[in-house]
Design a protein around this motif. Sequence first.
Motif, PDB file in Angstrom:
ATOM      1  N   ARG A 143      -4.701  11.450  -4.851  1.00 45.53           N
ATOM      2  CA  ARG A 143      -5.627  10.724  -3.983  1.00 45.53           C
ATOM      3  C   ARG A 143      -6.402   9.649  -4.744  1.00 45.53           C
ATOM      4  O   ARG A 143      -6.905   8.693  -4.135  1.00 45.53           O
ATOM      5  N   LEU A 144      -6.462   9.761  -6.060  1.00 43.97           N
ATOM      6  CA  LEU A 144      -7.140   8.726  -6.858  1.00 43.97           C
ATOM      7  C   LEU A 144      -6.369   7.402  -6.837  1.00 43.97           C
ATOM      8  O   LEU A 144      -6.929   6.363  -6.477  1.00 43.97           O
ATOM      9  N   PRO A 145      -5.062   7.381  -7.212  1.00 44.36           N
ATOM     10  CA  PRO A 145      -4.339   6.100  -7.116  1.00 44.36           C
ATOM     11  C   PRO A 145      -4.140   5.622  -5.681  1.00 44.36           C
ATOM     12  O   PRO A 145      -4.106   4.414  -5.428  1.00 44.36           O
ATOM     13  N   ILE A 146      -4.029   6.551  -4.729  1.00 49.51           N
ATOM     14  CA  ILE A 146      -3.911   6.139  -3.330  1.00 49.51           C
ATOM     15  C   ILE A 146      -5.181   5.409  -2.904  1.00 49.51           C
ATOM     16  O   ILE A 146      -5.131   4.340  -2.277  1.00 49.51           O
ATOM     17  N   LYS A 179       2.293  -8.368   4.137  1.00 50.59           N
ATOM     18  CA  LYS A 179       1.430  -7.195   4.079  1.00 50.59           C
ATOM     19  C   LYS A 179       1.095  -6.858   2.631  1.00 50.59           C
ATOM     20  O   LYS A 179       1.794  -7.269   1.699  1.00 50.59           O
ATOM     21  N   ARG A 180       0.026  -6.083   2.444  1.00 48.91           N
ATOM     22  CA  ARG A 180      -0.157  -5.413   1.153  1.00 48.91           C
ATOM     23  C   ARG A 180       0.771  -4.202   1.147  1.00 48.91           C
ATOM     24  O   ARG A 180       0.773  -3.407   2.081  1.00 48.91           O
ATOM     25  N   ILE A 181       1.566  -4.070   0.084  1.00 47.26           N
ATOM     26  CA  ILE A 181       2.469  -2.937  -0.049  1.00 47.26           C
ATOM     27  C   ILE A 181       1.848  -1.944  -1.014  1.00 47.26           C
ATOM     28  O   ILE A 181       1.739  -2.218  -2.209  1.00 47.26           O
ATOM     29  N   ALA A 182       1.412  -0.795  -0.503  1.00 49.73           N
ATOM     30  CA  ALA A 182       0.963   0.299  -1.361  1.00 49.73           C
ATOM     31  C   ALA A 182       2.213   1.104  -1.679  1.00 49.73           C
ATOM     32  O   ALA A 182       2.660   1.941  -0.889  1.00 49.73           O
ATOM     33  N   LEU A 183       2.805   0.831  -2.837  1.00 47.26           N
ATOM     34  CA  LEU A 183       4.172   1.265  -3.126  1.00 47.26           C
ATOM     35  C   LEU A 183       4.214   2.634  -3.790  1.00 47.26           C
ATOM     36  O   LEU A 183       3.807   2.803  -4.938  1.00 47.26           O
ATOM     37  N   ALA A 184       4.728   3.626  -3.035  1.00 51.27           N
ATOM     38  CA  ALA A 184       4.955   4.957  -3.599  1.00 51.27           C
ATOM     39  C   ALA A 184       6.435   5.295  -3.604  1.00 51.27           C
ATOM     40  O   ALA A 184       6.819   6.383  -4.031  1.00 51.27           O
ATOM     41  N   ASP A 224       2.182   5.230  -7.484  1.00 49.06           N
ATOM     42  CA  ASP A 224       2.536   6.201  -8.532  1.00 49.06           C
ATOM     43  C   ASP A 224       1.419   6.249  -9.564  1.00 49.06           C
ATOM     44  O   ASP A 224       0.910   5.193  -9.977  1.00 49.06           O
ATOM     45  N   SER A 225       1.049   7.430 -10.012  1.00 50.06           N
ATOM     46  CA  SER A 225      -0.102   7.543 -10.914  1.00 50.06           C
ATOM     47  C   SER A 225       0.085   6.725 -12.182  1.00 50.06           C
ATOM     48  O   SER A 225      -0.851   6.078 -12.658  1.00 50.06           O
ATOM     49  N   GLU A 226       1.314   6.709 -12.730  1.00 50.18           N
ATOM     50  CA  GLU A 226       1.552   5.965 -13.966  1.00 50.18           C
ATOM     51  C   GLU A 226       1.443   4.456 -13.747  1.00 50.18           C
ATOM     52  O   GLU A 226       0.828   3.748 -14.548  1.00 50.18           O
ATOM     53  N   HIS A 227       2.038   3.971 -12.672  1.00 51.94           N
ATOM     54  CA  HIS A 227       2.017   2.528 -12.445  1.00 51.94           C
ATOM     55  C   HIS A 227       0.656   2.051 -11.944  1.00 51.94           C
ATOM     56  O   HIS A 227       0.245   0.926 -12.227  1.00 51.94           O
TER      57      HIS A 227
END
Length: 383
Positions: free
Chosen positions: A265-268, A115-120, A147-150
């Motif tokens: 919501r921007l990095p998401i 899967k693609r992992i959208a990692l939070a 995470d916004s930084e990553h």
Amino acid sequence: MTNTISILGSTGSIGRQTLDVAKQLGLRVAALTANSSVERAEEQARKFRPCLVVMTDEAAARDLAVRLRDTETRVLGGAAALEEAAALPAADTVVTAVVGMVGLKPTLAAIDEKKRIALANKETLVCAGELVMDAAERSGAEIVPVDSEHSAIFQCLQGCGNRREIRRLILTCSGGPFYGMNTEEAGRMTKKDALKHPNWTMGPKITVDCATLMNKGLEVIEAMRLYRLPLERVDVVIHRQSIVHSLVEFWDGAVLAQLGTPDMRLPIRYAMTYPERAESPLEPLDLLVCPPLTFSKPDRRTFPCLALAEEAAVRGGTACAALNGANEEAVRLFLAEKIGFYDIFHLTRKAMAALPVVEHPTLEEILEADREAREIVSKEHLA
């Protein structure tokens, strides 16, 4: 680009914002998971019609199953069911928005299914980063940070074909609600004070971690694992405005930064649409009205959790799992108003000192270090 998602931790702050983005992008939702927020989980299930909802709290699962018996949604209970939600064939992307070590096994299950992992869930890479990254490399699964930084670093590195071009990663940090205080002032701060983050609206655990700067320490470890870099090439600067989300400095002296309004919501959205960018309904950053951008060094004396995390990063092995587990337990006690602000640091340091470091640990050894560290903190606060 993502078509169908499963969200681990759908009732939390990141999970709810992910559903906002999913609705805007027209994504299908295959699975949702939560701990015990039955009413919110029911509302989400009726709105997005997933085929599976998991409640890690067994009693909450039984309650939800009754509430949703008029739908086609299947309801499962228990932490083990998170792995089924993560591996569900219908989803191409799994958003790991649960807080804590509970996210580790489901993330590995999703990686096994490519899967693609959208990692939070930062604890996954903090505690088992090498194991997770190796598994992703073997399976071909994508890990896209939320995470916004990553996410900022990830975006700055698009087009960078050779990671050896990186001199250092620079993580920005708001400084939290206690920025500018000395140790005496910070030591008087309470749960209510710690939960007043100046820029971001987040869950209580991560908000307390921002107050101690442990959150930034965990992000340092996460960056090291994501980009296979040593500690001396990952830096932290205080940036109160949370406009510059992080920077990458290259060996030729060029520095790339990603800027944007402080809105998760921007990095998401980017994690969902990568490698493309979709139009957003959010108001873009206006440089003509945003405040002056300032940068300063973090105060590791007043906020020693940052240095403690960096120490764990140097020690490696199970030290990072012990750090994370001890901190989670200490923050839980602080939120229950059973310990003071600096007790978080002292109890976490004691647990780390008490446990031997296992190098190149297995998953079982990582989970055991986590368990033992929590147990030490739980006992020490009563001593």
